[in-house]
Structures are given as structure tokens and as C-alpha cells.
Motif scaffolding. Structure first.
Motif, PDB file in Angstrom:
ATOM      1  N   GLN A  87      11.939   9.152  -5.165  1.00  0.00           N
ATOM      2  CA  GLN A  87      12.606   7.992  -4.569  1.00  0.00           C
ATOM      3  C   GLN A  87      12.638   8.092  -3.053  1.00  0.00           C
ATOM      4  O   GLN A  87      12.421   7.095  -2.346  1.00  0.00           O
ATOM      5  CB  GLN A  87      14.041   7.875  -5.118  1.00  0.00           C
ATOM      6  N   THR A  88      12.878   9.294  -2.562  1.00  0.00           N
ATOM      7  CA  THR A  88      12.853   9.496  -1.106  1.00  0.00           C
ATOM      8  C   THR A  88      11.448   9.307  -0.562  1.00  0.00           C
ATOM      9  O   THR A  88      11.253   8.765   0.533  1.00  0.00           O
ATOM     10  CB  THR A  88      13.363  10.901  -0.759  1.00  0.00           C
ATOM     11  N   MET A  89      10.466   9.752  -1.335  1.00  0.00           N
ATOM     12  CA  MET A  89       9.067   9.558  -0.937  1.00  0.00           C
ATOM     13  C   MET A  89       8.742   8.089  -0.721  1.00  0.00           C
ATOM     14  O   MET A  89       8.073   7.718   0.253  1.00  0.00           O
ATOM     15  CB  MET A  89       8.125  10.121  -2.000  1.00  0.00           C
ATOM     16  N   LEU A  90       9.221   7.238  -1.638  1.00  0.00           N
ATOM     17  CA  LEU A  90       8.949   5.806  -1.524  1.00  0.00           C
ATOM     18  C   LEU A  90       9.492   5.242  -0.220  1.00  0.00           C
ATOM     19  O   LEU A  90       8.807   4.497   0.486  1.00  0.00           O
ATOM     20  CB  LEU A  90       9.562   5.062  -2.715  1.00  0.00           C
ATOM     21  N   TRP A  91      10.735   5.579   0.109  1.00  0.00           N
ATOM     22  CA  TRP A  91      11.352   5.049   1.326  1.00  0.00           C
ATOM     23  C   TRP A  91      10.662   5.579   2.581  1.00  0.00           C
ATOM     24  O   TRP A  91      10.459   4.842   3.550  1.00  0.00           O
ATOM     25  CB  TRP A  91      12.836   5.373   1.358  1.00  0.00           C
ATOM     26  N   PHE A 110       3.712  -6.185  -5.759  1.00  0.00           N
ATOM     27  CA  PHE A 110       5.031  -5.594  -5.535  1.00  0.00           C
ATOM     28  C   PHE A 110       5.922  -5.757  -6.764  1.00  0.00           C
ATOM     29  O   PHE A 110       6.621  -4.815  -7.161  1.00  0.00           O
ATOM     30  CB  PHE A 110       5.689  -6.255  -4.315  1.00  0.00           C
ATOM     31  N   CYS A 111       5.905  -6.937  -7.372  1.00  0.00           N
ATOM     32  CA  CYS A 111       6.750  -7.195  -8.548  1.00  0.00           C
ATOM     33  C   CYS A 111       6.342  -6.302  -9.719  1.00  0.00           C
ATOM     34  O   CYS A 111       7.216  -5.757 -10.426  1.00  0.00           O
ATOM     35  CB  CYS A 111       6.674  -8.661  -8.944  1.00  0.00           C
ATOM     36  N   ILE A 112       5.041  -6.148  -9.938  1.00  0.00           N
ATOM     37  CA  ILE A 112       4.584  -5.305 -11.045  1.00  0.00           C
ATOM     38  C   ILE A 112       4.990  -3.851 -10.820  1.00  0.00           C
ATOM     39  O   ILE A 112       5.495  -3.179 -11.739  1.00  0.00           O
ATOM     40  CB  ILE A 112       3.057  -5.420 -11.212  1.00  0.00           C
ATOM     41  N   VAL A 113       4.794  -3.367  -9.603  1.00  0.00           N
ATOM     42  CA  VAL A 113       5.175  -1.984  -9.299  1.00  0.00           C
ATOM     43  C   VAL A 113       6.685  -1.797  -9.436  1.00  0.00           C
ATOM     44  O   VAL A 113       7.157  -0.783  -9.973  1.00  0.00           O
ATOM     45  CB  VAL A 113       4.709  -1.595  -7.880  1.00  0.00           C
ATOM     46  N   PHE A 114       7.467  -2.787  -9.000  1.00  0.00           N
ATOM     47  CA  PHE A 114       8.924  -2.668  -9.048  1.00  0.00           C
ATOM     48  C   PHE A 114       9.434  -2.617 -10.487  1.00  0.00           C
ATOM     49  O   PHE A 114      10.254  -1.761 -10.844  1.00  0.00           O
ATOM     50  CB  PHE A 114       9.569  -3.839  -8.298  1.00  0.00           C
ATOM     51  N   PHE A 115       8.942  -3.514 -11.331  1.00  0.00           N
ATOM     52  CA  PHE A 115       9.453  -3.595 -12.696  1.00  0.00           C
ATOM     53  C   PHE A 115       8.906  -2.487 -13.611  1.00  0.00           C
ATOM     54  O   PHE A 115       9.534  -2.160 -14.622  1.00  0.00           O
ATOM     55  CB  PHE A 115       9.135  -4.965 -13.302  1.00  0.00           C
ATOM     56  N   LYS A 116       7.759  -1.932 -13.244  1.00  0.00           N
ATOM     57  CA  LYS A 116       7.167  -0.866 -14.064  1.00  0.00           C
ATOM     58  C   LYS A 116       7.223   0.487 -13.360  1.00  0.00           C
ATOM     59  O   LYS A 116       6.503   1.404 -13.732  1.00  0.00           O
ATOM     60  CB  LYS A 116       5.706  -1.206 -14.386  1.00  0.00           C
ATOM     61  N   ARG A 117       8.092   0.622 -12.370  1.00  0.00           N
ATOM     62  CA  ARG A 117       8.096   1.815 -11.533  1.00  0.00           C
ATOM     63  C   ARG A 117       8.395   3.088 -12.334  1.00  0.00           C
ATOM     64  O   ARG A 117       7.785   4.139 -12.098  1.00  0.00           O
ATOM     65  CB  ARG A 117       9.097   1.652 -10.390  1.00  0.00           C
ATOM     66  N   LYS A 118       9.329   3.015 -13.297  1.00  0.00           N
ATOM     67  CA  LYS A 118       9.679   4.201 -14.079  1.00  0.00           C
ATOM     68  C   LYS A 118       8.553   4.603 -15.024  1.00  0.00           C
ATOM     69  O   LYS A 118       8.270   5.790 -15.195  1.00  0.00           O
ATOM     70  CB  LYS A 118      10.970   3.945 -14.849  1.00  0.00           C
ATOM     71  N   ASP A 119       7.914   3.598 -15.635  1.00  0.00           N
ATOM     72  CA  ASP A 119       6.782   3.892 -16.520  1.00  0.00           C
ATOM     73  C   ASP A 119       5.617   4.490 -15.738  1.00  0.00           C
ATOM     74  O   ASP A 119       4.976   5.448 -16.196  1.00  0.00           O
ATOM     75  CB  ASP A 119       6.330   2.618 -17.243  1.00  0.00           C
ATOM     76  N   LEU A 137       5.829   6.161 -12.975  1.00  0.00           N
ATOM     77  CA  LEU A 137       6.211   7.498 -12.534  1.00  0.00           C
ATOM     78  C   LEU A 137       5.987   8.522 -13.644  1.00  0.00           C
ATOM     79  O   LEU A 137       5.408   9.591 -13.411  1.00  0.00           O
ATOM     80  CB  LEU A 137       7.673   7.506 -12.094  1.00  0.00           C
ATOM     81  N   LEU A 138       6.425   8.193 -14.850  1.00  0.00           N
ATOM     82  CA  LEU A 138       6.241   9.113 -15.974  1.00  0.00           C
ATOM     83  C   LEU A 138       4.764   9.287 -16.301  1.00  0.00           C
ATOM     84  O   LEU A 138       4.309  10.403 -16.599  1.00  0.00           O
ATOM     85  CB  LEU A 138       7.007   8.602 -17.194  1.00  0.00           C
ATOM     86  N   TYR A 139       4.004   8.196 -16.231  1.00  0.00           N
ATOM     87  CA  TYR A 139       2.569   8.269 -16.523  1.00  0.00           C
ATOM     88  C   TYR A 139       1.843   9.141 -15.501  1.00  0.00           C
ATOM     89  O   TYR A 139       0.987   9.967 -15.866  1.00  0.00           O
ATOM     90  CB  TYR A 139       1.968   6.868 -16.547  1.00  0.00           C
ATOM     91  N   CYS A 140       2.152   8.969 -14.231  1.00  0.00           N
ATOM     92  CA  CYS A 140       1.489   9.747 -13.183  1.00  0.00           C
ATOM     93  C   CYS A 140       1.912  11.213 -13.215  1.00  0.00           C
ATOM     94  O   CYS A 140       1.100  12.109 -12.955  1.00  0.00           O
ATOM     95  CB  CYS A 140       1.794   9.153 -11.807  1.00  0.00           C
ATOM     96  N   CYS A 160       0.830  -1.212   0.000  1.00  0.00           N
ATOM     97  CA  CYS A 160       0.000   0.000   0.000  1.00  0.00           C
ATOM     98  C   CYS A 160       0.864   1.262   0.000  1.00  0.00           C
ATOM     99  O   CYS A 160       0.522   2.255  -0.650  1.00  0.00           O
ATOM    100  CB  CYS A 160      -0.922   0.010   1.214  1.00  0.00           C
ATOM    101  N   ALA A 161       1.982   1.217   0.721  1.00  0.00           N
ATOM    102  CA  ALA A 161       2.875   2.376   0.769  1.00  0.00           C
ATOM    103  C   ALA A 161       3.463   2.671  -0.602  1.00  0.00           C
ATOM    104  O   ALA A 161       3.537   3.833  -1.027  1.00  0.00           O
ATOM    105  CB  ALA A 161       3.987   2.129   1.788  1.00  0.00           C
ATOM    106  N   LEU A 162       3.901   1.617  -1.303  1.00  0.00           N
ATOM    107  CA  LEU A 162       4.450   1.812  -2.643  1.00  0.00           C
ATOM    108  C   LEU A 162       3.409   2.406  -3.586  1.00  0.00           C
ATOM    109  O   LEU A 162       3.672   3.369  -4.315  1.00  0.00           O
ATOM    110  CB  LEU A 162       4.961   0.482  -3.196  1.00  0.00           C
ATOM    111  N   LEU A 163       2.214   1.826  -3.561  1.00  0.00           N
ATOM    112  CA  LEU A 163       1.166   2.265  -4.478  1.00  0.00           C
ATOM    113  C   LEU A 163       0.644   3.652  -4.107  1.00  0.00           C
ATOM    114  O   LEU A 163       0.245   4.426  -4.984  1.00  0.00           O
ATOM    115  CB  LEU A 163       0.019   1.250  -4.466  1.00  0.00           C
ATOM    116  N   SER A 164       0.679   3.975  -2.826  1.00  0.00           N
ATOM    117  CA  SER A 164       0.124   5.261  -2.386  1.00  0.00           C
ATOM    118  C   SER A 164       0.891   6.443  -2.960  1.00  0.00           C
ATOM    119  O   SER A 164       0.301   7.490  -3.247  1.00  0.00           O
ATOM    120  CB  SER A 164       0.119   5.336  -0.855  1.00  0.00           C
TER     121      SER A 164
END
Length: 291
Positions: free
Chosen positions: A223-227, A150-159, A161-164, A32-36
Motif C-alpha cells: 500500500q505504501t508502494m502504491l502511494w 484505473f477503475c479496473i485496477v481499483f476494484f480488482k486490486r486485492k485479487d 495483489l494475491l495473483y502477483c 502507469c504508477a498504479l500498474l507498475s
């Protein structure tokens, strides 16, 4: 003194059901934290609220048909998301208005179904979660859903980010914006399903928004936001579980209350930091003006 503090932390986890509750809550809170962070950046706070309420009729219908409740919740959540997008594109209504109508209607329909159908499911467990009653099978389901998300968010994290951040730029560089849109909706529905065991359909939106908005108050780098969001979620979950044991309170709402407290502290800290920066700039400008 140290022994008393150690016992205060250790005592709740001498029980197997408390350990199970902690493991389940940590799995859900991290995802939830990653997706939030993406939801806050995209401005989809209300979308999470809409889908979380809309899953109720799916849960009841899945029970009637003898299917796993997670499947019914997932189908109902996707239906809510797709119907919202269709109505937005084919009417003059704004997205927030459409979501308010769709999710309230589906939630009301779910309540009517629940009252009319004879069931051994407790409404409070569906609405507010039943973290202390999570079974081994439910934990495995939550584990698999959390790992997939988690795996989907991790592997598509850059896409993502750009989309959002800038969907037009994402489209220019050749990224399928429509695919990312529906993939993010699917992830949102999956995460809500896993979080239902922790806080129920009413409070799940807090797990999806509080970590991201707390991190947003403390950092301008994603990136800092995620952590920060992950750290806030882990801290809130751990202390929420412990406090719920000692206070004999509901575990899910206690976790949400801890996250709300973290947000208030982050808001105050951010305001104090901005105030200091403003005073520092004013002091610098004054010194330059008299030099």
C-alpha cells in the motif's frame, strides 16, 4: 526572489498546449504508477517492453484500414501477449526468450510497413511521443482509457495483489488465475496505448517500471508502494513538463529522465538506510556482548 520562482513554475502553463500536455501526462502517469507496482511484483518488466514495441505494426495497419490508431495498437498488443503465452506453453523456450523474439519481430515488421506505406504520420511521434501536439480528441481518448484502467485496477486490486504475489494461493481460494492473467495483459495494453501520446512506444516501458521500482526501493509494504509510486509519477511529470519548457527539450524523454533520477535517489537512500540499520544492529549486539 519568490516572484521569480513563482514565474518559473507558472510561465509554462500560460500556454494552452502546455496545460493540455500536463493534464494528459498526469492522467497517464498515475495509471502507469498504479500498474507498475503490480508489474514489478509480478516480474513483468519485459512484458511491458514487449507489448510497447509490438503495437507498431498494429498502428500502421490501422492507418491503412482507416481505423483509429488506438484500436490497431490494442489488437497488436493483445496478439503479442497471447502469442507469447502460447509459445511458452507449447515449447521448451523460456518466457523472456519468447518475448524477445516476438516483440523484436513485430517491431521490425512495423518498421517495414511504415517505410513502405505513404503516410503523413511522423515516425518520431510514434516512437518518442508527441505530448505537446495532443489534440482534444486524443486527450478524450486518453482520459477514457485511463479512467477505465484505473477503475479496473481499483476494484480488482486485492485479487491482482494475491495473483502477483502468490498465484497458487489465489487459485486455492477460488480466484480465476487465468482471468486475472489476461485481464492484467489487457490493462497493460490499454495503458501502453494511452502512454504512447506521452513518450512513444520506445520509452513507454520507463513509465511502467520506474515508479514501481522506485517505490520498491523505499518501502516493503504494498500500500505504501502504491502511494510512493503515484507521488513519484506526479512529481516527475510536473517537473519534467516545466524543465522541458525552460530547456527547450523533448517533453516525454524529460519526464522519463526525471523518473530515472528519482530511482537513483531512492536507490542511494535505500542503501544508506540499510547501512544505518546494519550499523545499529552491530552496535546493539556489541553492547549486549560486553554487558
Amino acid at each position: 526572489m519568490l516572484e521569480a520562482i513563482f514565474n518559473w513554475f507558472y510561465e509554462p502553463f500560460t500556454f494552452a498546449f502546455m496545460q493540455q500536455a500536463l493534464y494528459t501526462a498526469l492522467l497517464v502517469s498515475i495509471v502507469c504508477a498504479l500498474l507498475s507496482c503490480y508489474l514489478v511484483l509480478k516480474g513483468w518488466s519485459l512484458m511491458g517492453d514487449a507489448i510497447s514495441h509490438a503495437v507498431l505494426p498494429g498502428i500502421v495497419l490501422a492507418y491503412i484500414l482507416g481505423l483509429p490508431l488506438a484500436i490497431g495498437a490494442f489488437v497488436a498488443g493483445i496478439f503479442c501477449a497471447l502469442s507469447t503465452g502460447y509459445l511458452k506453453e507449447n515449447s521448451r523456450l523460456k518466457e523472456d526468450t519468447v518475448m524477445g523474439i516476438v516483440f523484436s519481430g513485430m517491431f521490425a515488421f512495423g518498421l517495414i510497413l511504415f517505410v513502405k506505406v505513404e503516410t503523413d504520420q511522423h515516425l518520431t511521434h510514434i516512437l518518442f511521443g508527441n505530448l505537446l501536439g495532443v489534440t482534444a480528441q486524443e486527450f478524450r481518448t486518453t482520459l477514457w482509457i485511463s479512467l477505465i484502467s484505473f477503475c479496473i485496477v481499483f476494484f480488482k486490486r486485492k485479487d491482482f495483489l494475491l495473483y502477483c504475489f502468490d498465484p497458487i494461493q489465489a487459485k486455492v481460494v477460488g480466484i480465476s488465475v487465468r482471468t486475472l492473467h489476461y485481464l492484467l495483459l489487457i490493462l497493460l495494453a490499454l495503458t501502453i496505448i494511452s502512454a504512447m501520446q506521452v513518450v512513444g512506444v520506445i520509452l513507454v516501458v520507463a513509465l511502467l517500471i520506474a515508479p514501481g521500482i522506485t517505490a520498491f526501493c523505499l518501502s516493503k509494504r504494498f500500500q505504501t508502494m502504491l502511494w510512493i509510486a503515484i507521488g513519484v509519477s506526479i512529481f516527475s511529470t510536473l517537473f519534467g513538463v516545466i524543465l522541458s519548457y525552460h530547456l527547450d527539450s523533448a517533453t516525454g524523454p524529460t519526464i522519463v529522465l526525471m523518473q530515472s533520477g528519482c530511482f537513483i535517489l531512492a536507490l542511494l537512500l535505500g542503501a544508506w538506510r540499510n547501512r544505518r540499520q546494519k550499523i545499529s544492529l552491530e552496535t546493539t549486539d556489541f553492547k549486549q556482548s560486553i554487558s
